[in-house]
Design a protein around this motif. Structure first.
Motif, PDB file in Angstrom:
ATOM      1  N   UNK A 150      24.464 -63.912 -14.418  1.00  0.00           N
ATOM      2  CA  UNK A 150      24.617 -62.747 -15.284  1.00  0.00           C
ATOM      3  C   UNK A 150      25.424 -61.670 -14.567  1.00  0.00           C
ATOM      4  N   UNK A 151      26.462 -61.200 -15.207  1.00  0.00           N
ATOM      5  CA  UNK A 151      27.253 -60.128 -14.613  1.00  0.00           C
ATOM      6  C   UNK A 151      26.479 -58.814 -14.614  1.00  0.00           C
ATOM      7  N   UNK A 152      25.763 -58.548 -15.711  1.00  0.00           N
ATOM      8  CA  UNK A 152      25.077 -57.273 -15.851  1.00  0.00           C
ATOM      9  C   UNK A 152      23.556 -57.433 -15.882  1.00  0.00           C
ATOM     10  N   UNK A 153      22.863 -56.495 -15.251  1.00  0.00           N
ATOM     11  CA  UNK A 153      21.401 -56.432 -15.373  1.00  0.00           C
ATOM     12  C   UNK A 153      21.047 -55.508 -16.541  1.00  0.00           C
ATOM     13  N   UNK A 154      19.755 -55.260 -16.737  1.00  0.00           N
ATOM     14  CA  UNK A 154      19.308 -54.465 -17.881  1.00  0.00           C
ATOM     15  C   UNK A 154      19.796 -53.024 -17.826  1.00  0.00           C
ATOM     16  N   UNK A 155      20.147 -52.552 -16.639  1.00  0.00           N
ATOM     17  CA  UNK A 155      20.627 -51.177 -16.492  1.00  0.00           C
ATOM     18  C   UNK A 155      22.155 -51.073 -16.599  1.00  0.00           C
ATOM     19  N   UNK A 156      22.809 -52.211 -16.862  1.00  0.00           N
ATOM     20  CA  UNK A 156      24.262 -52.193 -16.987  1.00  0.00           C
ATOM     21  C   UNK A 156      24.994 -52.232 -15.661  1.00  0.00           C
ATOM     22  N   UNK A 157      24.283 -52.568 -14.574  1.00  0.00           N
ATOM     23  CA  UNK A 157      24.902 -52.711 -13.268  1.00  0.00           C
ATOM     24  C   UNK A 157      25.086 -54.170 -12.902  1.00  0.00           C
ATOM     25  N   UNK A 158      25.698 -54.427 -11.747  1.00  0.00           N
ATOM     26  CA  UNK A 158      25.934 -55.796 -11.286  1.00  0.00           C
ATOM     27  C   UNK A 158      24.597 -56.475 -10.990  1.00  0.00           C
ATOM     28  N   UNK A 159      24.376 -57.666 -11.544  1.00  0.00           N
ATOM     29  CA  UNK A 159      23.072 -58.329 -11.461  1.00  0.00           C
ATOM     30  C   UNK A 159      22.964 -59.173 -10.187  1.00  0.00           C
ATOM     31  N   UNK A 160      22.667 -58.518  -9.082  1.00  0.00           N
ATOM     32  CA  UNK A 160      22.555 -59.208  -7.799  1.00  0.00           C
ATOM     33  C   UNK A 160      21.350 -60.138  -7.786  1.00  0.00           C
ATOM     34  N   UNK A 161      20.295 -59.756  -8.482  1.00  0.00           N
ATOM     35  CA  UNK A 161      19.084 -60.584  -8.498  1.00  0.00           C
ATOM     36  C   UNK A 161      19.343 -61.938  -9.142  1.00  0.00           C
ATOM     37  N   UNK A 162      20.048 -61.959 -10.265  1.00  0.00           N
ATOM     38  CA  UNK A 162      20.350 -63.242 -10.901  1.00  0.00           C
ATOM     39  C   UNK A 162      21.314 -64.048 -10.051  1.00  0.00           C
ATOM     40  N   UNK A 163      22.261 -63.376  -9.414  1.00  0.00           N
ATOM     41  CA  UNK A 163      23.174 -64.073  -8.513  1.00  0.00           C
ATOM     42  C   UNK A 163      22.389 -64.753  -7.392  1.00  0.00           C
ATOM     43  N   UNK A 164      21.386 -64.081  -6.868  1.00  0.00           N
ATOM     44  CA  UNK A 164      20.580 -64.661  -5.793  1.00  0.00           C
ATOM     45  C   UNK A 164      19.855 -65.914  -6.262  1.00  0.00           C
ATOM     46  N   UNK A 165      19.297 -65.860  -7.463  1.00  0.00           N
ATOM     47  CA  UNK A 165      18.598 -67.039  -8.016  1.00  0.00           C
ATOM     48  C   UNK A 165      19.563 -68.217  -8.119  1.00  0.00           C
ATOM     49  N   UNK A 166      20.752 -67.973  -8.644  1.00  0.00           N
ATOM     50  CA  UNK A 166      21.724 -69.047  -8.824  1.00  0.00           C
ATOM     51  C   UNK A 166      22.259 -69.539  -7.476  1.00  0.00           C
ATOM     52  N   UNK A 167      22.368 -68.648  -6.496  1.00  0.00           N
ATOM     53  CA  UNK A 167      22.793 -69.063  -5.152  1.00  0.00           C
ATOM     54  C   UNK A 167      21.760 -69.990  -4.515  1.00  0.00           C
ATOM     55  N   UNK A 168      20.501 -69.647  -4.658  1.00  0.00           N
ATOM     56  CA  UNK A 168      19.435 -70.493  -4.093  1.00  0.00           C
ATOM     57  C   UNK A 168      19.469 -71.887  -4.709  1.00  0.00           C
ATOM     58  N   UNK A 169      19.730 -71.958  -6.007  1.00  0.00           N
ATOM     59  CA  UNK A 169      19.814 -73.256  -6.679  1.00  0.00           C
ATOM     60  C   UNK A 169      20.998 -74.063  -6.147  1.00  0.00           C
ATOM     61  N   UNK A 170      22.145 -73.406  -5.991  1.00  0.00           N
ATOM     62  CA  UNK A 170      23.330 -74.105  -5.479  1.00  0.00           C
ATOM     63  C   UNK A 170      23.102 -74.576  -4.046  1.00  0.00           C
ATOM     64  N   UNK A 171      22.463 -73.752  -3.260  1.00  0.00           N
ATOM     65  CA  UNK A 171      22.166 -74.115  -1.875  1.00  0.00           C
ATOM     66  C   UNK A 171      21.288 -75.359  -1.822  1.00  0.00           C
ATOM     67  N   UNK A 172      20.296 -75.412  -2.687  1.00  0.00           N
ATOM     68  CA  UNK A 172      19.394 -76.563  -2.742  1.00  0.00           C
ATOM     69  C   UNK A 172      20.096 -77.792  -3.293  1.00  0.00           C
ATOM     70  N   UNK A 173      20.919 -77.618  -4.330  1.00  0.00           N
ATOM     71  CA  UNK A 173      21.529 -78.746  -5.038  1.00  0.00           C
ATOM     72  C   UNK A 173      22.712 -79.372  -4.307  1.00  0.00           C
ATOM     73  N   UNK A 174      23.521 -78.536  -3.619  1.00  0.00           N
ATOM     74  CA  UNK A 174      24.752 -79.093  -3.048  1.00  0.00           C
ATOM     75  C   UNK A 174      25.041 -78.652  -1.621  1.00  0.00           C
ATOM     76  N   UNK A 175      24.165 -77.842  -1.047  1.00  0.00           N
ATOM     77  CA  UNK A 175      24.291 -77.499   0.364  1.00  0.00           C
ATOM     78  C   UNK A 175      25.428 -76.561   0.700  1.00  0.00           C
ATOM     79  N   UNK A 176      26.039 -75.970  -0.302  1.00  0.00           N
ATOM     80  CA  UNK A 176      27.095 -74.977  -0.099  1.00  0.00           C
ATOM     81  C   UNK A 176      27.151 -74.093  -1.334  1.00  0.00           C
ATOM     82  N   UNK A 177      27.693 -72.894  -1.154  1.00  0.00           N
ATOM     83  CA  UNK A 177      27.767 -71.932  -2.256  1.00  0.00           C
ATOM     84  C   UNK A 177      29.181 -71.383  -2.333  1.00  0.00           C
TER      85      UNK A 177
END
Length: 411
Positions: A150-177
């Motif tokens: 997600x580009x935006x969070x509920x406050x209309x800012x950059x959604x770093x939290x969702x990026x972190x979730x997706x990064x953790x998944x990529x790290x687990x799934x393919x060992x690189x981000x």
């Protein structure tokens, strides 16, 4: 029976930007009252394609060899230094030795090379959910895929939290981000990240890579020189790369085509930054190979215009002044469009500056068709429509919000 290879049987350029842009261009030729808000190029208030006088002067003073001779595949050393000096500016001395440059055909060449060399086949990249659609085609061409954050969070800012979730998944799934950030003047929303949001992204990269996991940031900076915050702000965010650890790599996709309004010349650069010297050498070797196999060599003419405009004082000062004026033109158009949008109740996605403003709507294709009947051409994209304010006049920026609102509200 088809003669195509299996993977090519489904290939079809489904990006409607070029197609709808061509339609709008032809309609405007027939009827000058048509509003063409489709293609991401800068036009003046006279509705003619904008050109920098300093760039034209630099072009006029190139020798025959500087214009037409073959260039080396990676680009010339003078071009490399010119690009570094332009991108890093006041941070050049501290960042130059931890960087490498590859000349490319526009920013797209830099994107394509990076996907090809930093993801395995069948790996996926992380893309923002509002994006320039050509990212997807670059990935498919390289036998790769994508997932979105997600580009935006509920406050209309950059959604770093969702990026972190997706990064953790990529790290687990393919060992690189590998993740893409398009900033500043995000295409298509016009969002520009805050300084503290960049701090959070840098911290997140270090966190994900502290165990040695490769983390690659593909920074699409096509519109970096049109940020209303100016050179100092955008370069202070780039300087944050110096805080990254050795398992991180940043690859910047720089578009000389956009910065200098040299759209058809197709000149850009792939600029790597890392404290890991081995990673920089790998970057140079792998991307030279890819460049040679795809386009052989870059535009010599484009490189030499950039060298003059970025490093020759006879051109640089006037070019920077013109660039600031162009950026201010966009700021004024955006203010006019957003003010009118507020008056008529037209919702837009979070916007700071840039070539585009994006409007959410449920049926963008139907809205597009209604607007065409009103002699207005925009780009429908997913669940939004994109308006190119760089391509329209101040008068059109004032009149469009009401017409768009009416088209959205039509039953």
């Amino acid at each position: 029976m088809t003669l195509l290879a299996k993977r090519s049987m489904i290939k079809e350029d489904k990006s409607n930007i070029i197609t709808l842009g061509a339609i709008a261009k032809e309609e405007k030729k027939k009827d000058p009252s048509v509003t063409n808000a489709t293609i991401g190029m800068l036009y003046g208030e006279d509705s003619k394609l904008f050109a920098f006088e300093s760039v034209d002067k630099a072009l006029a003073n190139l020798s025959t060899d500087e214009k037409y001779a073959y260039a080396a595949t990676p680009g010339s050393p003078l071009f490399h230094e010119a690009v570094k000096k332009w991108i890093f500016r006041e941070y050049y001395d501290s960042m130059k030795d931890n960087s490498k440059v590859m000349a490319t055909p526009g920013g797209t060449g830099a994107l394509s090379n990076t996907f090809a060399n930093y993801l395995n086949e069948e790996d996926y990249a992380l893309l923002p959910n509002y994006m320039w659609g050509n990212y997807k085609q670059c990935l498919y061409e390289n036998h790769q895929s994508f997932k979105t954050y997600n580009l935006f969070n509920d406050q209309g800012g950059f959604d770093v939290e969702d990026l972190k979730i997706k990064m953790l998944e990529a790290k687990k799934n393919q060992g690189r981000i590998l993740f893409v950030v398009n900033d500043p003047c995000h295409n298509p929303t016009g969002y520009t990240m805050k300084s503290f949001e960049w701090d959070m992204v840098i911290d997140l990269m270090n966190e994900m890579s502290e165990d040695g996991t490769p983390v690659i940031l593909l920074h699409d900076m096509a519109y970096i020189d049109y940020a209303k915050e100016g050179f100092s702000y955008t370069r202070s965010n780039i300087a944050k790369y110096e805080k990254l650890n050795d398992s991180c790599l940043v690859v910047m996709a720089f578009s000389g085509s956009k910065t200098l309004a040299l759209y058809g010349v197709r000149i850009g650069a792939q600029v790597a930054y890392s404290k890991n010297k081995a990673a920089l050498e790998e970057f140079a070797k792998a991307n030279k190979f890819s460049s040679r196999s795809k386009w052989s060599n870059p535009s010599n003419l484009g490189q030499n215009i950039i060298v003059k405009c970025f490093t020759d004082e006879a051109y640089k000062k006037s070019f920077e002044d013109e660039l600031k004026e162009a950026s201010n033109t966009l700021v004024k158009r955006a203010e006019a469009f957003l003010n009118e949008s507020n008056k008529v109740g037209l919702e837009t996605l979070p916007f700071e500056c840039g070539f585009f403003i994006t409007i959410p709507c449920l049926n963008p294709d139907f809205v597009y068709e209604r607007l065409v009947k009103k002699k207005v051409h925009v780009i429908p994209m997913g669940n939004v429509i994109r308006v190119t304010i760089s391509a329209i006049t101040m008068e059109e920026c004032i009149k469009l919000p009401k017409l768009i609102k009416e088209a959205i509200d039509e039953k």
